[in-house]
Design an enzyme around this catalytic site. Sequence first.
Site, short mmCIF file in Angstrom:
data_model
loop_
_atom_site.label_atom_id
_atom_site.label_comp_id
_atom_site.label_asym_id
_atom_site.label_seq_id
_atom_site.Cartn_x
_atom_site.Cartn_y
_atom_site.Cartn_z
N HIS A 1 0.85 -1.20 0.00
CA HIS A 1 0.00 0.00 0.00
C HIS A 1 0.88 1.24 0.00
O HIS A 1 1.97 1.25 0.58
CB HIS A 1 -0.97 0.01 1.19
CG HIS A 1 -0.33 0.07 2.55
ND1 HIS A 1 0.13 1.24 3.11
CD2 HIS A 1 -0.11 -0.89 3.48
CE1 HIS A 1 0.61 1.00 4.32
NE2 HIS A 1 0.48 -0.30 4.57
N ASP B 1 -0.15 4.45 0.97
CA ASP B 1 -0.46 5.50 1.95
C ASP B 1 0.27 5.26 3.26
O ASP B 1 0.67 4.12 3.59
CB ASP B 1 -1.96 5.63 2.18
CG ASP B 1 -2.60 4.35 2.72
OD1 ASP B 1 -2.24 3.25 2.25
OD2 ASP B 1 -3.47 4.45 3.61
N ASP C 1 6.61 0.83 7.04
CA ASP C 1 5.21 0.54 6.72
C ASP C 1 4.75 1.40 5.57
O ASP C 1 4.08 2.41 5.77
CB ASP C 1 4.36 0.79 7.97
CG ASP C 1 2.90 0.41 7.79
OD1 ASP C 1 2.59 -0.36 6.87
OD2 ASP C 1 2.07 0.91 8.57
N GLU D 1 -5.07 2.05 2.55
CA GLU D 1 -5.04 0.87 3.41
C GLU D 1 -5.14 1.26 4.87
O GLU D 1 -5.79 0.57 5.66
CB GLU D 1 -3.74 0.08 3.14
CG GLU D 1 -3.68 -1.26 3.85
CD GLU D 1 -3.10 -1.20 5.27
OE1 GLU D 1 -3.18 -2.21 6.00
OE2 GLU D 1 -2.57 -0.14 5.67
N GLU E 1 3.94 -6.19 4.35
CA GLU E 1 3.87 -5.47 5.62
C GLU E 1 5.06 -5.89 6.49
O GLU E 1 5.60 -6.99 6.35
CB GLU E 1 2.57 -5.78 6.35
CG GLU E 1 1.32 -5.26 5.68
CD GLU E 1 1.03 -3.81 6.01
OE1 GLU E 1 1.89 -3.15 6.64
OE2 GLU E 1 -0.05 -3.32 5.63
N HIS F 1 4.19 3.68 12.36
CA HIS F 1 3.25 4.64 12.94
C HIS F 1 3.87 5.50 14.03
O HIS F 1 3.15 6.25 14.70
CB HIS F 1 2.00 3.93 13.49
CG HIS F 1 1.19 3.21 12.46
ND1 HIS F 1 -0.15 2.90 12.63
CD2 HIS F 1 1.51 2.73 11.23
CE1 HIS F 1 -0.60 2.27 11.55
NE2 HIS F 1 0.41 2.14 10.69
#
Length: 381
Positions: A70, A72, A102, A134, A162, A354
Amino acid sequence: MSTRRDLLKTLVGFDTTSRESNLQLIAFVRDYLEGFGIASELVYNDERSKANLFATFGPADRPGIVLSGHTDVVPVDGQPWTVPPFELTERDGKLYGRGTADMKGYIACVLALVPSLVNAPLQMPVHITLSYDEEVGCLGVRSLLKVLEQRPVKPMLCIIGEPTELKPVLGHKGKLAMRCDVHGEACHSAYAPSGVNAIEYAAELIGELGRIGQRLKGHQDARFDPPFTTVQTGLISGGKALNIVPADCRFDFEVRALPSQNPAVVADELKAYAEQQVLPRMQAVSEQSAIRFTELSAYPGLVTDERSQAAELIAAFSGSREFGTVAFGTEGGLFDAVGIPTVVCGPGSMDQGHKPDEFVSVTQLDRCDEMLRRMLLSVRT
């Protein structure tokens, strides 16, 4: 020729936070692939502000392997970064920047493999898929999968990169995110019984959610951590002033369900409780009272059989049969639902994802390159 580091630097330089467009990144990848004579198929959202990308190497008339990621990333707002989040910074064998773990590190490794894919005599195809949104509920990939579902030949394996530290992952939980709006009747707090306190009735519903969650602990699967379906309320808002009985309250909750359980059952149970136990008491005071539930996002869990061809392939590519599960969700369940067996295996760790100063180690990227080279050897003639 672009190196893996150059590619990662470029990818990190695009601010693809989910609230932003990903089209600049997609255009870069499309042009990069066109430079090798590979055409890309783009599947846009309704506003044409975002797009998925699908590209194929080798013969398209037989099953092959999908390398999926992904585009984003999550926001950096309010995080104490010590390096520029949208610039690649290398320090002590680590590459810092939003999305390095990520999961732009994996995408960079896949793109660095392109020259080898182009030059190899492939007996089966290798596909690249890149999706959007995602991070906000696996939204973008769904339109791409609608296209792939209609193809006469489906891939035999999808590897979602991932961050798992290159450990092969065969399962994760599904998720349902819901919003509940409670509407009551305002009045002066001195006459509280004449009103319908939306906050208090919302609290009653939240309490019932907690009781449902406790019951769900009775069904466990030791492969997952925690080993049961979980329920939690994450956001709540309501009220105008202390001396006004609040007319409105809103709360958001989520269910992270074992693959064997349907998270919608939790929402249905709460809706039944609201309609049968709570709403009648509210409407006895004010007929205008209402409780409304809205689905925010949902994706299925993933559980791939350890004895499947997909498991055997990722074991050969990764060099490990220590299959595991992860607590976070992926697009894997959606691929699996349209008949594409899926595993999760990529460089880096979600311990860094994150967070401020997100990074992926060079060693992890090297190992990812090795996994992809083994994959390439398996699809050559």
